[in-house]
Design an enzyme around this catalytic site. Structure first.
Site, PDB file in Angstrom:
ATOM      1  CD  GLU A  65      -2.692   1.212   2.589  1.00 35.03           C
ATOM      2  OE1 GLU A  65      -2.260   0.655   3.613  1.00 35.03           O
ATOM      3  OE2 GLU A  65      -3.783   1.831   2.558  1.00 35.03           O
ATOM      4  CE  LYS A 139      -7.482   1.796   3.214  1.00 37.39           C
ATOM      5  NZ  LYS A 139      -6.255   2.404   3.819  1.00 37.39           N
ATOM      6  CB  CYS A 180      -4.765  -1.167   4.285  1.00 39.24           C
ATOM      7  SG  CYS A 180      -3.950  -1.103   5.906  1.00 39.24           S
TER       8      CYS A 180
END
Lengths: 307, 307
Positions: A65, A139, A180
């Protein structure tokens, strides 16, 4: 025991996406990169790591990331690139495209800050062996947490959340992408499994509080519950940075077994994935067929609306 | 980020069941009992363990899966009791009722084979401090697995699956019940969380293959994803029996932390539960509010149909 009400698409009805992958084996490379404040250096450094991993036989390479920028709300606007414009507007993804084509590999390109109009996203690009951008995952779940005295971070101060799950057919199988904090939401992994994913890739930079608590646990849980492979890739730890990453990039198999992992230093993990294990585990423990669609159903709204 | 389509009840909209429990603390007792082929002895033995746990301050006592009978398809019909008839037709639950009232404790009574008409179930009874049967959970997901050379068991040869989730308000909070294999299905725990559970109790007898692989992992995953307490209770290991239990009864906190556990011998764990931690963890990591109801929704069909 797999009841089928008419009103809803049923979680039970999933199957492997393509029988052509049922006995497919390949090497994955997880490049746990050191990240600096020098973007050009980060790009050159990632280039070398990808070349090295490909030279060791990796057909799929996963990056961390936010690998081209420090992980901070101050940095995101400064390092952001216009991925859709491409070329000079996105030197990070231009490099990924060039290498995937040159080396004939699939790259799940970790994530970088993306600028699109007046918005910023935390975005993962997937490149196929022809160098083309196959998918872009923004994300979905922004990292807004507050553990006083330990870790507080509010990504939504600068970033906008993506609005769609991302699952992509590649030359190394059907891959679901999360970034994440996305891994904390079991529903996303379950949607991907229901859509036939073989592998979930989560670039992620857990921290020194949530890393030891949850990083491996969440990977193993997603893999076990959904009986698929899970690969993660973190930046290497830089204790001088503002945000200190946990590291511990890992590959987990469909029984939740840690197949390969590392500590926090810069390194590349090369590990073997064998999709024939998926069918074996799903036969051993046929949880998908044993789900109780008469009691609960996970609805994938994008899929529902597209039907 | 918590979008609300009109058509479905939304996972995001959950809250603690009752503010009266927000700062509630109490001791739980997990009685990891040795189980023999002598039912009377098993009942007397459980009685003593419950009395001892209560004497040590436990206000909630959890027993193992199938604690009054050997765990085998041959034994289930022989040891089964008619719980609804009660009295002499169910000496195991009569003992639980008597003790819960006498000791003013809540008992989540592990499970026993239940006979109801011509059917058999794997059933957990919950008794309140007044000795009354508050809830009866019949194992929803039967244990039908086949890991060749390791463990093969087909519960559905003798048992019928229950047809409803079970969540019950007790004097020690709102408790969701699952039995052993039920823990493999994340949807059940998610439904309970959405209905406001503080604690999930899973009596369970994992085995020597799936125990080391998954027992602790699944407990920690359910606790972490749903930010609640998870308690499990296994029979003690008997290596001379046909089915060898893993043991390792455990209490897990809402960050997935193992608060108390044990090996495989007979023992009783006494451990502290503090519900004020739930609110704290849910504030630290507000995943419930961060769920993406516009992308996925877990539908609780019983709840949907009752609305």
């Amino acid at each position: 025991m797999c009841h089928t009400p008419l009103m809803l698409p049923l979680k039970c009805n999933y199957s492997l996406s393509s029988s052509s992958f049922l006995s497919f084996q390949f090497k994955i490379g997880l490049c746990q990169l050191s990240v600096t404040s020098d973007k050009d250096k980060n790009i050159a450094h990632a280039r070398t790591a990808i070349q090295d991993a490909a030279a060791k036989g990796a057909k799929l390479i996963l990056l961390p990331e936010i690998w081209n920028s420090p992980y901070s709300n101050d940095s995101f606007p400064v390092y952001a690139e216009d991925i859709d414009a491409g070329g000079d507007a996105s030197p990070s993804t231009a490099m990924l495209s060039e290498l995937s084509s040159l080396l004939k590999i699939t790259i799940v390109g970790g994530s970088i800050p993306e600028r699109s109009g007046d918005r910023l996203y935390n975005t993962c690009c997937v490149f196929g062996t022809d160098g083309k951008l196959k998918a872009k995952h923004r994300k979905i779940h922004l990292f807004d947490i507050d553990i006083p005295g330990k870790i507080t971070f509010i990504e939504s101060l600068t970033l906008t959340a993506g609005d769609t799950p991302t699952i992509v057919d590649t030359e190394v199988g059907r891959i679901g992408i999360g970034i994440c904090y996305d891994i904390r939401f079991p529903e996303l992994a379950m949607i991907y499994a229901a859509r036939g994913a073989h592998l979930l890739c989560y670039p992620g930079a857990f921290n020194m509080t949530t890393g030891p608590l949850h990083w491996e646990l969440l990977q193993r849980a997603r893999a076990t519950d959904n009986q698929l492979y899970v690969a993660t890739c973190s930046p290497a730890r830089d204790t001088t940075g503002g945000y200190v990453a946990w590291g511990h990039s890992t590959l987990v198999g469909p029984f939740g077994e840690v197949l390969a992992t590392t500590e926090h230093e810069e390194t590349t993990i090369i590990a073997e994935i064998d999709y024939s294990i998926l069918e074996q585990r799903r036969t051993n423990l046929p949880v998908t067929k044993q789900r109780r669609g008469d009691l609960y159903q996970l609805v994938d709204l994008q899929r529902l609306n597209s039907n």
